[in-house]
Design a protein around this motif. Structure first.
Motif, PDB file in Angstrom:
ATOM      1  N   ASP A 171      -7.169 -16.377  27.796  1.00  0.00           N
ATOM      2  CA  ASP A 171      -7.222 -15.872  29.174  1.00  0.00           C
ATOM      3  C   ASP A 171      -8.628 -16.110  29.721  1.00  0.00           C
ATOM      4  O   ASP A 171      -9.570 -16.432  28.990  1.00  0.00           O
ATOM      5  CB  ASP A 171      -6.789 -14.410  29.267  1.00  0.00           C
ATOM      6  CG  ASP A 171      -7.718 -13.441  28.568  1.00  0.00           C
ATOM      7  OD1 ASP A 171      -8.948 -13.653  28.618  1.00  0.00           O
ATOM      8  OD2 ASP A 171      -7.234 -12.463  27.969  1.00  0.00           O
ATOM      9  N   SER A 172      -8.791 -15.948  31.021  1.00  0.00           N
ATOM     10  CA  SER A 172     -10.056 -16.317  31.673  1.00  0.00           C
ATOM     11  C   SER A 172     -11.223 -15.471  31.165  1.00  0.00           C
ATOM     12  O   SER A 172     -12.345 -15.962  31.033  1.00  0.00           O
ATOM     13  CB  SER A 172      -9.930 -16.216  33.193  1.00  0.00           C
ATOM     14  OG  SER A 172      -9.613 -14.889  33.572  1.00  0.00           O
ATOM     15  N   GLU A 188     -11.619 -14.279  28.167  1.00  0.00           N
ATOM     16  CA  GLU A 188     -12.024 -14.809  26.875  1.00  0.00           C
ATOM     17  C   GLU A 188     -12.906 -16.042  27.048  1.00  0.00           C
ATOM     18  O   GLU A 188     -13.925 -16.197  26.361  1.00  0.00           O
ATOM     19  CB  GLU A 188     -10.788 -15.147  26.035  1.00  0.00           C
ATOM     20  CG  GLU A 188     -10.061 -13.916  25.513  1.00  0.00           C
ATOM     21  CD  GLU A 188      -8.764 -14.263  24.793  1.00  0.00           C
ATOM     22  OE1 GLU A 188      -8.425 -13.539  23.841  1.00  0.00           O
ATOM     23  OE2 GLU A 188      -8.112 -15.260  25.179  1.00  0.00           O
ATOM     24  N   GLN A 211      -7.164 -24.614  32.209  1.00  0.00           N
ATOM     25  CA  GLN A 211      -6.143 -23.565  32.039  1.00  0.00           C
ATOM     26  C   GLN A 211      -6.158 -22.561  33.189  1.00  0.00           C
ATOM     27  O   GLN A 211      -5.132 -21.942  33.482  1.00  0.00           O
ATOM     28  CB  GLN A 211      -6.370 -22.835  30.701  1.00  0.00           C
ATOM     29  CG  GLN A 211      -6.138 -23.737  29.487  1.00  0.00           C
ATOM     30  CD  GLN A 211      -6.237 -22.978  28.171  1.00  0.00           C
ATOM     31  OE1 GLN A 211      -6.248 -21.751  28.140  1.00  0.00           O
ATOM     32  NE2 GLN A 211      -6.293 -23.723  27.059  1.00  0.00           N
ATOM     33  N   HIS A 212      -7.335 -22.393  33.849  1.00  0.00           N
ATOM     34  CA  HIS A 212      -7.454 -21.418  34.943  1.00  0.00           C
ATOM     35  C   HIS A 212      -8.204 -22.063  36.099  1.00  0.00           C
ATOM     36  O   HIS A 212      -9.357 -21.733  36.382  1.00  0.00           O
ATOM     37  CB  HIS A 212      -8.195 -20.162  34.462  1.00  0.00           C
ATOM     38  CG  HIS A 212      -7.604 -19.541  33.238  1.00  0.00           C
ATOM     39  ND1 HIS A 212      -6.493 -18.728  33.272  1.00  0.00           N
ATOM     40  CD2 HIS A 212      -7.966 -19.641  31.927  1.00  0.00           C
ATOM     41  CE1 HIS A 212      -6.204 -18.335  32.042  1.00  0.00           C
ATOM     42  NE2 HIS A 212      -7.078 -18.884  31.211  1.00  0.00           N
ATOM     43  N   SER A 242     -10.190 -19.955  38.822  1.00  0.00           N
ATOM     44  CA  SER A 242     -11.127 -18.905  38.410  1.00  0.00           C
ATOM     45  C   SER A 242     -12.510 -19.136  39.030  1.00  0.00           C
ATOM     46  O   SER A 242     -13.207 -20.106  38.708  1.00  0.00           O
ATOM     47  CB  SER A 242     -11.259 -18.853  36.885  1.00  0.00           C
ATOM     48  OG  SER A 242     -12.314 -18.001  36.509  1.00  0.00           O
TER      49      SER A 242
END
Length: 461
Positions: free
Chosen positions: A29-30, A32, A59-60, A63
């Motif tokens: 997750d962001s 992390e 992945q993000h 963000s």
């Protein structure tokens, strides 16, 4: 958020590094990713941080925090245009994000636009609930502008918001010191200690302020309170030792320096001070023992070699002094102070050629002190090289024009070379600059001083 060292928080980092080794793509997750990137940046592992940023944004992709890390790396690598472009994009997305302003200020600071950086950081102050770091950043920008009063005031505001920000406390005192406001620094520290009575850093700084004003008893009390607050605080023992030395309480100074040797690896500074104290106490064997420990601990510390060499010079044991200064020179052949000591010791031993070499090397290494030029020219004269002595003094005259000590020597040397016109010229100069220095001619060139030619020249004045 700083990466936690607790076992459960190590798992994302371990998984990430395992992923890099195996090329298996794992999901994080962001938050992390943010922790992982922060960890690598704190460790100075920029390449790994960049990998984490790249994978994190894959992945993000939306963000903002991950993109801010990207700008941080751009700034670190001086890619300021890229940082600016990305910050402009992020500002459109989150115009009230204080971190965007902080990174923008970093860019401006790198571009030496410190006042603009301050203006941006002041806007960020209106957006944050945690102002301490921003006040500190503004203070640093004022330091870049040499506006020490403004810097001091903002570091003070930082301390009001976070009394345990000791870097800000050091900066406050740095500003007071630069402004030569010792009394004001003492007042501020005493006021700070009223609400933070167990702050060893403040007591330590207070002691240093008192010591600078030669209020040694007050300084000792402050250092004692620093030690009470933290009995492992090496700096307090060191400063207390230095004050005790000034008070000639050498045994107590030794006790404090010795304590530091038990708290951390021995430092050459503490060992050197202990040696010096033993020498002052007349404990020559112990002094030598600690001088040896000093140069063993740090062979490149010139103060250690100089101290042990001067120790033997005081004992008039010039052979041993020469032995140690030679060891020092073998370790560092570019040290001017070594060569000057080498020259003086060889002169004491009547090794005139070696002494001249020492002064010559000192000059070649950029030591242009008047005494160095004069000593070398006198040695060249004694060695029967008046032309070289003259050339040396002419060089010295470029650094010290209108100097009677140089001119009287030149007058004597030119007379000995039978260049009477030049001798007369320099003698007239010397008498004009400082007639009282004629004793130089009398001492270094007694025959010339008594000569009819010189007597006649002096009568004409």
């Amino acid at each position: 958020m700083e990466f936690s060292q607790e076992e459960n928080n190590k798992i994302p980092l371990s998984r990430f590094e395992s992923m890099l080794k195996t090329n298996n793509v794992l999901f994080f997750d962001s938050n992390e990713f943010e922790n992982i990137i922060h960890h690598y940046l704190n460790q100075g592992k920029v390449a790994l941080a960049k990998k984490a940023i790249k994978l994190g944004l894959e992945q993000h992709p939306t963000s903002v925090n991950l993109k801010l890390f990207k700008t941080e790396v751009f700034i670190f690598e001086n890619e300021l245009d890229k940082a600016n472009n990305l910050l402009d994009q992020l500002y459109v997305l989150e115009p009230s994000n204080e971190e965007i302003y902080i990174q923008k200020a970093n860019v401006l600071s790198k571009e030496n636009n410190h006042q603009k950086a301050i203006n941006v950081l002041k806007k960020a102050l209106t957006l944050t609930d945690d102002a301490a770091d921003l006040y500190s950043l503004i203070g640093m920008e004022y330091l870049f502008l040499d506006q020490f009063e403004n810097a001091r005031d903002h570091f003070m505001k930082c301390l009001e918001a976070d009394p345990e920000d000791y870097s800000a406390l050091y900066n406050v005192i740095y500003c007071f010191d630069f402004l030569e406001q010792s009394d004001e620094a003492i007042d501020y520290l005493n006021l700070y200690l009223e609400t933070n009575p167990y702050c060893e850093v403040a007591w330590h700084q207070l002691g240093k302020q008192y010591a600078s004003l030669k209020e040694y008893e007050k300084a000792l009390r402050a250092f004692d309170f620093a030690i009470i607050s933290d009995d492992t605080f090496v700096g307090a023992y060191i400063e207390k030792g230095r004050v005790l030395e000034r008070l000639k309480r050498f045994n107590e100074a030794i006790e404090n320096y010795t304590i530091t040797l038990t708290l951390e690896d021995p430092t050459s500074f503490a060992l050197l001070r202990i040696a010096n104290c033993y020498e002052k106490l007349g404990e020559k064997k112990l002094a030598v023992q600690y001088y040896f420990k000093t140069v063993h601990e740090d062979p490149l510390l010139d103060k250690g070699w100089i101290a042990i060499t001067k120790f033997y010079c005081k004992l008039k044991n010039y052979q041993k002094a020469l032995y140690y200064i030679n060891k020092a020179i073998n370790l560092d052949m570019e040290n001017v102070n070594y060569w000057k000591l080498y020259a003086k010791i060889n002169y004491r031993l009547n090794f005139l050629e070696e002494a001249e070499i020492g002064y010559k090397r000192a000059i070649e290494l950029g030591n242009y002190e008047l005494d160095t030029w004069l000593q070398r020219s006198d040695l060249l004269k004694m060695l029967g090289e008046p032309e070289a002595a003259t050339f040396n003094l002419l060089q010295a005259g470029q650094f010290y024009p209108e100097n009677a000590e140089i001119e009287f020597r030149l007058a004597g040397l030119y007379f000995s070379l039978l260049e009477f016109e030049k001798s007369s010229y320099h003698l007239n100069n010397a008498m004009r600059f400082d007639a009282d220095q004629i004793i130089i001619l009398e001492e270094l060139f007694p025959d010339i001083y008594q000569s009819i030619e010189v007597k006649n020249l002096l009568k004409k004045r």
